[in-house]
Enzyme design. Structure first.
Site, mmCIF file in Angstrom:
data_model
loop_
_atom_site.group_PDB
_atom_site.id
_atom_site.type_symbol
_atom_site.label_atom_id
_atom_site.label_comp_id
_atom_site.label_asym_id
_atom_site.label_seq_id
_atom_site.Cartn_x
_atom_site.Cartn_y
_atom_site.Cartn_z
ATOM 1 N N ASP A 61 3.687 4.820 1.630
ATOM 2 C CA ASP A 61 2.630 5.594 2.294
ATOM 3 C C ASP A 61 3.128 6.916 2.866
ATOM 4 O OD1 ASP A 61 0.912 3.382 1.822
ATOM 5 O OD2 ASP A 61 1.683 2.414 3.619
ATOM 6 N N LYS A 95 3.040 10.288 -1.370
ATOM 7 C CA LYS A 95 3.506 10.601 -2.741
ATOM 8 C C LYS A 95 2.355 11.078 -3.620
ATOM 9 C CE LYS A 95 5.109 6.427 -3.115
ATOM 10 N NZ LYS A 95 5.103 5.955 -1.738
ATOM 11 N N GLN A 129 5.632 2.566 -3.460
ATOM 12 C CA GLN A 129 6.276 2.027 -2.251
ATOM 13 C C GLN A 129 7.400 2.975 -1.788
ATOM 14 O OE1 GLN A 129 5.947 -0.616 -4.998
ATOM 15 N NE2 GLN A 129 3.882 -0.622 -4.247
#
Ligand code: IMP
Length: 440
Positions: free
Chosen positions: A13, A16, A226
């Protein structure tokens, strides 16, 4: 043109999605290499908002080819849902989206297992996204898992039956599966065949496709999901995801040799967030944490869960820097800090009276670690939309420069809002050319 990896350097988070969307016009191909529909970002395209979880956001740029690599776990159901959304908005995916025939198939059984295990763990739950990611990777490692190419296999039903023999007792011991189809080999095989027919035209031996593209001189952006601290090998185990979320994963997760990858762009949020359980040394469980959550809109895009928030952690960031060999950083959400009177940055962990400069592997040490902070005055001015370094408030420049010094890495992109235009791009830095070929 360089081939680059874009990776999260915290617990995911980091923003990206926005950065990939910004830089992908400089590339010919965007490829995912790990994870599945546990990742997620909302992308705006004209009037439409898409929640893309499996398909790279590069799909919204007509010239860009997109690949789901072999290192991913692909839920055909979720993928068909995303394809439906794109078709409705008349985004042409034919001839532009390729799925590795060696990617692992994520089945409803994996979802049932994920949910049952989390329930059974009780207070020690990992806080997964409940999408079946861990169990799907587990099937692959146990060599039971189906690959996308197997969706059309003649002996599909027998293979599923053999696997269910192993899995059903586990599920039964954990309270069973809510969806009866999840443990029925015949029903699963029927669905697999249907998915295979619909997705078949997109399946390819993507390793050789990449090889061809590289020989033609096309440039590839590898899009991580992730973040480094959720990486199965290097993250805060066992509170991690089950894939390789660091730069090295780009090679194994696509079949592109590491010698063909030129540079890494790390995404670092100006503070820290984490979803789910596990250690978080700089977590703020006070009004400042609440302020960051509200101002930063820190709620999960996949599960809607509120994210845990805290100060920037440079001990963790230095570790992520080593893992990824980051050549340049995109520092995101700087604007969220605009109104704070004082900022803190963690520069060391105090454990049993000793200050550690390295991120520890030991769960107990991480749980006991107390942050050593360096304090900075806030700038209390609007940074959103500031496009040049010289126009940034001096305390904001000091904050960014401190991060650059500590990580020995230049901040190439500074994001100050969700829109593409709200990005300060430092084109004068050599790292900008190394990461984009100067093509932005
Ligand atoms: P899983 O990937 O669903 O197995 O979840 C394992 C851990 O990774 C949990 O703490 C999740 O909250 C976290 N996680 C998985 N995907 C993301 C993501 O895209 N952003 C942030 N956290 C994630």
């Amino acid at each position: 043109m360089p081939n680059i990896v874009v990776v999260g350097t915290q617990w995911g988070d980091e923003g990206k999605g926005k950065v990939v969307d910004l830089v992908c016009p400089a590339f010919d191909v965007v490829a995912r290499f790990q994870g599945g529909h546990n990742a997620g970002h909302t992308v705006r395209f004209g009037e439409h908002h898409f929640s893309l979880r499996l398909i790279p956001s590069g799909i919204l740029h007509q010239e860009v080819q997109c690949v789901l690599g072999n290192g991913m776990v692909v839920s055909p159901e979720a993928l068909l849902g995303e394809l439906g959304e794109l078709a409705q908005a008349e985004v042409e995916t034919r001839g532009r989206l390729w799925i590795s025939d060696r990617a692992t198939v994520l089945l409803p059984t994996h979802v049932a297992l994920d949910q049952a295990r989390e329930r059974a763990r009780g207070a020690a739950a990992i806080g997964t996204t409940s999408r079946g990611i861990g169990p799907a990777y587990e099937s692959k490692a146990a060599r039971y898992g189906l690959r996308m190419v197997d969706l059309a296999a003649d002996d599909l039903e027998e293979r599923l039956a053999a696997w269910l023999e192993v899995v059903r007792p586990q599920l039964d011991a954990l309270g069973g599966a809510a969806d009866p189809e999840a443990v029925d080999a015949g029903a699963l095989a029927g669905r697999c065949r249907e998915w295979g027919e619909r997705l078949g035209p997109m399946l390819r031996g993507t390793e050789m496709l990449f090889d061809t593209w590289l020989r033609e001189g096309r440039s590839i952006l590898f899009e991580g999901a992730q973040g480094a601290l959720l990486d199965l090998d290097h993250g805060t185990f066992p509170y991690v995801t089950s894939s390789s979320a660091t730069a090295g994963g780009a090679a194994t997760g696509t079949g592109v040799a590491p010698t063909r990858i030129d540079a890494t762009l790390g995404i670092l949020k100006a503070y820290t967030t984490r979803v789910g359980g596990g250690p978080f040394t700089t977590e703020l469980e006070d009004e400042t944490g609440e302020f960051l959550r509200k101002r930063g809109n820190e709620f999960g895009t996949v599960t809607g869960r509120p994210r845990r928030c805290g100060w920037l952690d440079l001990v963790a960031a230095r570790y992520a820097q080593a893992l990824n060999g980051t050549d340049g950083l995109a520092l995101t959400k700087l604007d969220v800090l605009d109104d704070l009177p004082e900022l803190r940055v963690c520069t060391g962990y105090r454990v049993a009276g000793e200050v550690l400069a390295e991120f520890p592997a030991d769960r107990a040490a991480l749980a006991a670690a107390e942050p050593v902070y360096r304090s900075f005055p806030g700038w209390r001015a609007k940074t959103a939309g500031v496009l040049s370094w010289d126009e940034l408030p001096v305390p904001a420049r000091d904050y960014v420069s401190f991060i650059e010094d500590q990580l020995e890495t230049p901040v190439v992109f500074l994001s100050t809002g969700p829109r593409r235009e709200e990005t300060l791009i430092r084109r004068d830095l050599p790292a900008f050319t190394a990461l984009t070929g100067g093509r932005l």
